[in-house]
Every structure is written in C-alpha cells, then in structure tokens.
Design an enzyme around this catalytic site. Sequence first.
Site, PDB file in Angstrom:
ATOM      1  N   LYS A 134      67.698   5.595  41.319  1.00  0.00           N
ATOM      2  CA  LYS A 134      68.782   6.325  40.641  1.00  0.00           C
ATOM      3  C   LYS A 134      69.188   5.670  39.324  1.00  0.00           C
ATOM      4  O   LYS A 134      69.229   6.319  38.288  1.00  0.00           O
ATOM      5  CB  LYS A 134      70.023   6.408  41.550  1.00  0.00           C
ATOM      6  CG  LYS A 134      69.802   7.168  42.842  1.00  0.00           C
ATOM      7  CD  LYS A 134      71.094   7.291  43.640  1.00  0.00           C
ATOM      8  CE  LYS A 134      71.677   5.959  44.099  1.00  0.00           C
ATOM      9  NZ  LYS A 134      71.036   5.356  45.271  1.00  0.00           N
ATOM     10  N   ARG A 186      79.002  10.117  47.912  1.00  0.00           N
ATOM     11  CA  ARG A 186      78.189   9.436  48.899  1.00  0.00           C
ATOM     12  C   ARG A 186      78.630   9.769  50.315  1.00  0.00           C
ATOM     13  O   ARG A 186      78.069   9.267  51.278  1.00  0.00           O
ATOM     14  CB  ARG A 186      78.374   7.942  48.681  1.00  0.00           C
ATOM     15  CG  ARG A 186      77.108   7.123  48.584  1.00  0.00           C
ATOM     16  CD  ARG A 186      77.614   5.701  48.389  1.00  0.00           C
ATOM     17  NE  ARG A 186      76.617   4.697  48.306  1.00  0.00           N
ATOM     18  CZ  ARG A 186      76.055   4.284  47.171  1.00  0.00           C
ATOM     19  NH1 ARG A 186      76.312   4.878  46.037  1.00  0.00           N
ATOM     20  NH2 ARG A 186      75.207   3.289  47.200  1.00  0.00           N
ATOM     21  N   ARG A 227      64.095  -6.408  43.441  1.00  0.00           N
ATOM     22  CA  ARG A 227      64.933  -5.952  42.335  1.00  0.00           C
ATOM     23  C   ARG A 227      65.744  -7.095  41.719  1.00  0.00           C
ATOM     24  O   ARG A 227      66.249  -7.945  42.431  1.00  0.00           O
ATOM     25  CB  ARG A 227      65.870  -4.864  42.865  1.00  0.00           C
ATOM     26  CG  ARG A 227      66.924  -4.420  41.881  1.00  0.00           C
ATOM     27  CD  ARG A 227      67.402  -3.046  42.203  1.00  0.00           C
ATOM     28  NE  ARG A 227      68.448  -3.027  43.218  1.00  0.00           N
ATOM     29  CZ  ARG A 227      69.065  -1.908  43.588  1.00  0.00           C
ATOM     30  NH1 ARG A 227      68.735  -0.741  43.050  1.00  0.00           N
ATOM     31  NH2 ARG A 227      69.999  -1.941  44.509  1.00  0.00           N
ATOM     32  N   ARG A 256      71.127  -9.078  43.541  1.00  0.00           N
ATOM     33  CA  ARG A 256      72.377  -8.653  44.160  1.00  0.00           C
ATOM     34  C   ARG A 256      72.438  -9.162  45.591  1.00  0.00           C
ATOM     35  O   ARG A 256      71.445  -9.139  46.302  1.00  0.00           O
ATOM     36  CB  ARG A 256      72.451  -7.112  44.168  1.00  0.00           C
ATOM     37  CG  ARG A 256      72.966  -6.545  42.868  1.00  0.00           C
ATOM     38  CD  ARG A 256      72.722  -5.058  42.769  1.00  0.00           C
ATOM     39  NE  ARG A 256      73.134  -4.290  43.942  1.00  0.00           N
ATOM     40  CZ  ARG A 256      73.077  -2.958  44.007  1.00  0.00           C
ATOM     41  NH1 ARG A 256      72.646  -2.275  42.961  1.00  0.00           N
ATOM     42  NH2 ARG A 256      73.451  -2.323  45.083  1.00  0.00           N
ATOM     43  N   ARG A 313      72.397  -0.863  54.773  1.00  0.00           N
ATOM     44  CA  ARG A 313      72.624   0.136  53.723  1.00  0.00           C
ATOM     45  C   ARG A 313      71.806   1.394  53.977  1.00  0.00           C
ATOM     46  O   ARG A 313      72.268   2.506  53.720  1.00  0.00           O
ATOM     47  CB  ARG A 313      72.292  -0.450  52.354  1.00  0.00           C
ATOM     48  CG  ARG A 313      73.381  -1.383  51.850  1.00  0.00           C
ATOM     49  CD  ARG A 313      72.902  -2.250  50.721  1.00  0.00           C
ATOM     50  NE  ARG A 313      72.586  -1.508  49.514  1.00  0.00           N
ATOM     51  CZ  ARG A 313      71.710  -1.918  48.606  1.00  0.00           C
ATOM     52  NH1 ARG A 313      71.038  -3.037  48.783  1.00  0.00           N
ATOM     53  NH2 ARG A 313      71.496  -1.205  47.531  1.00  0.00           N
TER      54      ARG A 313
HETATM   55  P1  ADP Z   1      72.612   1.432  45.867  1.00  0.00           P
HETATM   56  O1  ADP Z   1      72.530   2.903  45.579  1.00  0.00           O
HETATM   57  O2  ADP Z   1      71.426   0.694  45.389  1.00  0.00           O
HETATM   58  O3  ADP Z   1      72.992   1.119  47.283  1.00  0.00           O
HETATM   59  P2  ADP Z   1      75.010   1.188  44.209  1.00  0.00           P
HETATM   60  O4  ADP Z   1      74.971   0.313  43.026  1.00  0.00           O
HETATM   61  O5  ADP Z   1      75.035   2.663  43.989  1.00  0.00           O
HETATM   62  O6  ADP Z   1      73.786   0.751  45.086  1.00  0.00           O
HETATM   63  O7  ADP Z   1      76.270   0.816  45.113  1.00  0.00           O
HETATM   64  C1  ADP Z   1      76.568  -0.506  45.484  1.00  0.00           C
HETATM   65  C2  ADP Z   1      77.745  -0.556  46.429  1.00  0.00           C
HETATM   66  O8  ADP Z   1      78.914  -0.015  45.795  1.00  0.00           O
HETATM   67  C3  ADP Z   1      77.598   0.254  47.704  1.00  0.00           C
HETATM   68  O9  ADP Z   1      76.904  -0.438  48.708  1.00  0.00           O
HETATM   69  C4  ADP Z   1      79.075   0.496  48.079  1.00  0.00           C
HETATM   70  O10 ADP Z   1      79.658  -0.655  48.636  1.00  0.00           O
HETATM   71  C5  ADP Z   1      79.716   0.718  46.730  1.00  0.00           C
HETATM   72  N1  ADP Z   1      79.717   2.148  46.327  1.00  0.00           N
HETATM   73  C6  ADP Z   1      79.115   2.686  45.234  1.00  0.00           C
HETATM   74  N2  ADP Z   1      79.325   4.010  45.162  1.00  0.00           N
HETATM   75  C7  ADP Z   1      80.081   4.343  46.236  1.00  0.00           C
HETATM   76  C8  ADP Z   1      80.638   5.553  46.743  1.00  0.00           C
HETATM   77  N3  ADP Z   1      80.427   6.738  46.111  1.00  0.00           N
HETATM   78  N4  ADP Z   1      81.349   5.502  47.881  1.00  0.00           N
HETATM   79  C9  ADP Z   1      81.565   4.345  48.529  1.00  0.00           C
HETATM   80  N5  ADP Z   1      81.077   3.163  48.117  1.00  0.00           N
HETATM   81  C10 ADP Z   1      80.347   3.146  46.983  1.00  0.00           C
END
Ligand code: ADP
Length: 216
Positions: free
Chosen positions: A13, A87, A121, A154, A165
């Site tokens: 993404k 999400r 990553r 990360r 996750r």
């Molecule tokens: P990835 O898609 O690789 O898991 P992101 O960078 O999108 O990672 O998100 C990292 C973290 O940020 C998630 O694991 C969560 O803790 C938080 N997060 C991001 N977007 C949301 C969301 N829409 N709702 C809840 N938590 C979120």
Amino acid sequence: MRFLIFGPPGSGKGTYSSRIEKKIDVAHIATGDIFREAVKKDTDLGTRVKGYLDKGELVPDELVNEVVKDKLESIGMDKFLLDGYPRTVEQAEYLDGFVDVDALILLDVTDDIIIKRLSSRRICKECGEVFNKLFNPPEKEGVCDKCKGKLYQRDDDKPDVIKDRIETYEQRSEPVIDYFKGKIPIIINRCRKADAPIDEMVNSIIGQLEEEELVS
Ligand code: ADP
Ligand code: ZN
C-alpha cells in the site's frame, strides 16, 4: 478523485501509493505514517497510540476516525488516496457518513508474500520512505535514497508481531471489502510474486483506474 487503497500489511500500500501520488493528482494519506510521526515527535496523539502500534493492534476507531476526518477536511475532502483506513467496518461506516469515495483499490497478496516482505522491510527514520532489502533495496545499505536518512526496521515488522497483524487483518479488516462491494468499484490488483516489479504494479493500477474513467 477519492480513492482507498486496501490490503493486508505488506501488500505494498505505502510503496505503491507514494508512486501513484506522483503520477495522478491525489494526496497520499497514510494513517500508519501519521501515527508513527506522532510517536516520533512525542505528541499527545503519539502517546495515545504508541502501545497499539508496538503490539500491532488497532488504534481505537474513535481516535482514528477523528484524525482522518481532520486530515481530509484540511485538504478539502477531495483528491486523496487513503492508505490504511478504513480498517474496520465501523471506520468504513464513519467515512461513508461524511464523504463519498470513488473506488477501492484492493491489493490481493498471499500470506507467504506478506511474511517475506515484512521481515525484509526497512523504513527511513526521517521521511518514512519504504525500502525492502530483498526487492527494493536502497542504493546504499541502511541509507535512504531520497533524504539520506537512516533506515530502521519497524518493531511491528518482527516475526511474532507479523502473525498477529495478519490475524487482525483477516478478522477486522477484510469485512471492509464486503462493506464497499456493490457500493463503489473495487479495482483488484493480484500479486503472486514477492518481488513483483513496483512500476508494473503501479502502471496496472493506474491503467485500471483510467479504464473505469476514475482518473481525471
Ligand atoms: P501495515 O498496513 O503495514 O500494517 P500501517 O503503517 O498501515 O501498517 O499501520 C501501522 C499501525 O498503525 C497498525 O498496526 C495500527 O496499530 C495503526 N493503524 C493504522 N491505521 C489504522 C486504522 N485505520 N485503524 C486502527 N489502527 C490503525
Ligand atoms: Zn528518507
């Protein structure tokens, strides 16, 4: 042009969005980036979300909703590519309540690709650019091509958190696809190779958006 980009962690993404943003007139808004930035700067928001990020758990809906609405309002509710939001179905309903989205770009990848990609990553500490030791390496190891910042892994890209996750994605996030089915076009992009060329994927996504006449 109001788009969502959706897929499991590691589906690309962020990588694709930062390139799509350069080719069509949309702003890439990533909730994960906003939260990591807040943690880095030690803001009030950062303090509230840090624990969730470290464990790979979802930040509570009300908090994410508020952050996204403020951000979208600040850019005039148009020309965006939302990455990492919604999400959960609750977030999808909330978003749907204040803005009409034109399409959902779905990145369809398998679990083995996710695990391979996430564990290799690396992210720039300064600008957030994403690299991958195996598939998209920086020119110089450990250093960002864009800003020369230091690259790091990360905490939530470590193996035990990755598993959680993926589970969270399947249980809480996948239902969001069904929520939008029949409401807006779903542009499906399948990837069956961990090292699929980034440019090819990006061109294919933009090509599909053009075909659906969603790009102006
Ligand atoms: P990835 O898609 O690789 O898991 P992101 O960078 O999108 O990672 O998100 C990292 C973290 O940020 C998630 O694991 C969560 O803790 C938080 N997060 C991001 N977007 C949301 C969301 N829409 N709702 C809840 N938590 C979120
Ligand atoms: Zn950088």
